[in-house]
Design an enzyme around this catalytic site. Structure first.
Site, PDB file in Angstrom:
ATOM      1  N   LEU A  77       0.820  -1.229   0.000  1.00 19.80           N
ATOM      2  CA  LEU A  77       0.000   0.000   0.000  1.00 19.80           C
ATOM      3  C   LEU A  77       0.847   1.270   0.000  1.00 19.80           C
ATOM      4  O   LEU A  77       0.297   2.371  -0.096  1.00 19.80           O
ATOM      5  CB  LEU A  77      -0.908   0.019   1.245  1.00 19.80           C
ATOM      6  N   ARG A 110      11.425 -14.098  -3.668  1.00 21.54           N
ATOM      7  CA  ARG A 110      12.420 -14.822  -2.860  1.00 21.54           C
ATOM      8  C   ARG A 110      11.759 -15.719  -1.812  1.00 21.54           C
ATOM      9  O   ARG A 110      12.157 -16.870  -1.644  1.00 21.54           O
ATOM     10  CB  ARG A 110      13.375 -13.835  -2.162  1.00 21.54           C
ATOM     11  N   TYR A 149       1.578   9.743 -10.334  1.00 24.81           N
ATOM     12  CA  TYR A 149       0.761   8.762  -9.595  1.00 24.81           C
ATOM     13  C   TYR A 149       0.119   7.770 -10.567  1.00 24.81           C
ATOM     14  O   TYR A 149       0.274   6.557 -10.427  1.00 24.81           O
ATOM     15  CB  TYR A 149      -0.294   9.517  -8.809  1.00 24.81           C
TER      16      TYR A 149
END
Ligand code: NAD
Ligand code: UDP
Ligand code: UDP
Length: 326
Positions: A77, A110, A149
């Site tokens: 987020l 990973r 954005y």
């Protein structure tokens, strides 16, 4: 009763508006939550009530730098969401979206964690399709003040889909539409926080343009429910999922609702419309309904009342602190 599987969950941007509600909900569900934030727009205060909880950990970290931790799920987020904040340092906004996504995807790869990317309705730009379905590619200005954005989030979606195709990652993309509620930053410039603060302090409510542009407002509790359902869906949706409330309202009517619900005597003042301000925005949520059995339940009036009550308390406690310091 279903047995809880306790997961280690990373929430980036966890000290922000949505992130703090998400951390709260995941801790309440019994998971181990690692909240990572650089406090650019979020604050420790948003998660202060979680700090003593054994399942909660807070780490100051900027996601544009690599992060090595062991987790089962990642909610990504981290990114300022209000136009004022994301335009203040646009280069950092793009870095956060793009480098942040690369680092979180590298981490997910990973440790083979599931990753949910917080995307946005801004990927549709000033949409020519209404309401917006997920297969609409959007109408976005690549070089305007909102582009850091919009294009940053679009690139993050591209990265998510490529890590999914190239590395077989389990990715979920939420396209979040305007969400509001307690813990919005009082000065973040977004319309609901602006209107509520102005109504409660007796200032005129600043409606941009003639106020006929529309948005759809989703109450934060509903949105968090949607994010968790999306992460938990047993079959990951192949493509992004819109999350928002399809009830559409003009900004002028929103201002009038806030004035009425707060019992304010404020006027309305008309100000210039910002550059590239999308005209209409409304989610089609059929995909979320079908795949997640999700839809919002909180009406605008109920959500606004809860938000107004929270901002009222915030203003009172700020006044009390100022009086004590005097
Ligand atoms: P917010 O600004 O309150 O929260 C963002 C959090 O990310 C803040 O705590 C901030 O300090 C943190 N952050 C920013 N840059 C960072 C970095 N480089 N490293 C670490 N942390 C960083 O905004 P929000 O409304 O809670 O939004 C959360 C997410 O949801 C964002 O990704 C946003 O784009 C997305 N979103 C929100 C809405 C909405 O209406 N609230 C709509 C669409 C999408
Ligand atoms: N990364 C990270 N944490 C990890 C693994 C990777 O932050 O646990 C970052 C690292 O900075 C790397 C990026 O994620 O550059 C992308 O990782 P990936 O393995 O996809 O590519 P690499 O650049 O390592 O080839
Ligand atoms: N807006 C407004 N007055 C304000 C702040 C915003 O009329 O004080 C308008 C803005 O022009 C836009 C809508 O409200 O049309 C939503 O703005 P916000 O910044 O909350 O989010 P956006 O959907 O534009 O990202």
């Amino acid at each position: 009763m279903k047995e809880l599987i306790r997961k280690r969950i990373l929430v980036t941007g966890g000290a922000g508006f949505l992130g703090s509600h998400l951390c709260e909900r995941l801790v309440a569900q019994g998971h181990d939550v690692l909240c990572v934030d650089n406090f650019y727009t979020g604050t420790k205060r948003n998660v202060a009530h979680l700090l003593d909880h054994a399942n909660f950990e807070l780490m100051r970290h900027d996601v544009t730098f690599p992060l090595y931790v062991e987790v089962d799920e990642i909610y990504n987020l981290a990114c300022p969401a209000s136009p004022i904040h994301y335009q203040y340092d646009p280069v950092q906004t793009t870095k956060t979206s793009v480098h942040g996504a690369i680092n979180m995807l590298g981490l997910a790869k990973r440790v083979r964690a599931k990753l949910l990317q917080a995307s946005t309705s801004e990927v549709y730009g000033d949409a020519r399709q209404h309401p917006q379905t997920e297969d609409y590619w959007g109408h976005v200005n690549p070089i305007g003040p909102r582009s850091c954005y919009d294009e940053g989030k679009r690139c993050a979606e591209t990265l998510c889909m490529d890590y999914k195709r190239q590395h077989g990652l389990d990715i979920r993309i939420a396209r979040i539409f305007n969400t509001y509620g307690p813990r919005m930053h009082p000065q973040d410039g977004r319309v609901v926080s602006n209107f509520v603060m102005q109504a409660l302090t007796g200032e005129a409510l600043t409606v941009y343009g003639d106020g006929s542009q529309t948005r759809c407002f989703c109450y934060v509790d509903d949105l968090i429910d949607g994010l968790i359902r999306l992460m938990n869906a047993s079959t990951p949706p192949e493509a992004p999922v819109n999350l928002g409330n399809p009830h559409e309202i003009s900004m002028l009517d929103t201002a009038r609702r806030v004035i009425a619900l707060s019992g304010s005597g404020s006027d309305i003042a008309f100000k210039p419309l910002p550059v590239d301000d999308p005209w209409h925005r409304c989610p089609s949520i059929e995909r979320a309904r079908t795949l997640l059995q999700w839809e919002p339940h909180t009406s605008l009036d109920v959500g606004l009342e809860a938000t107004i009550a929270w901002f009222r308390r915030l203003i009172e406690s700020t006044r009390e602190r100022a009086a004590m310091a005097y």
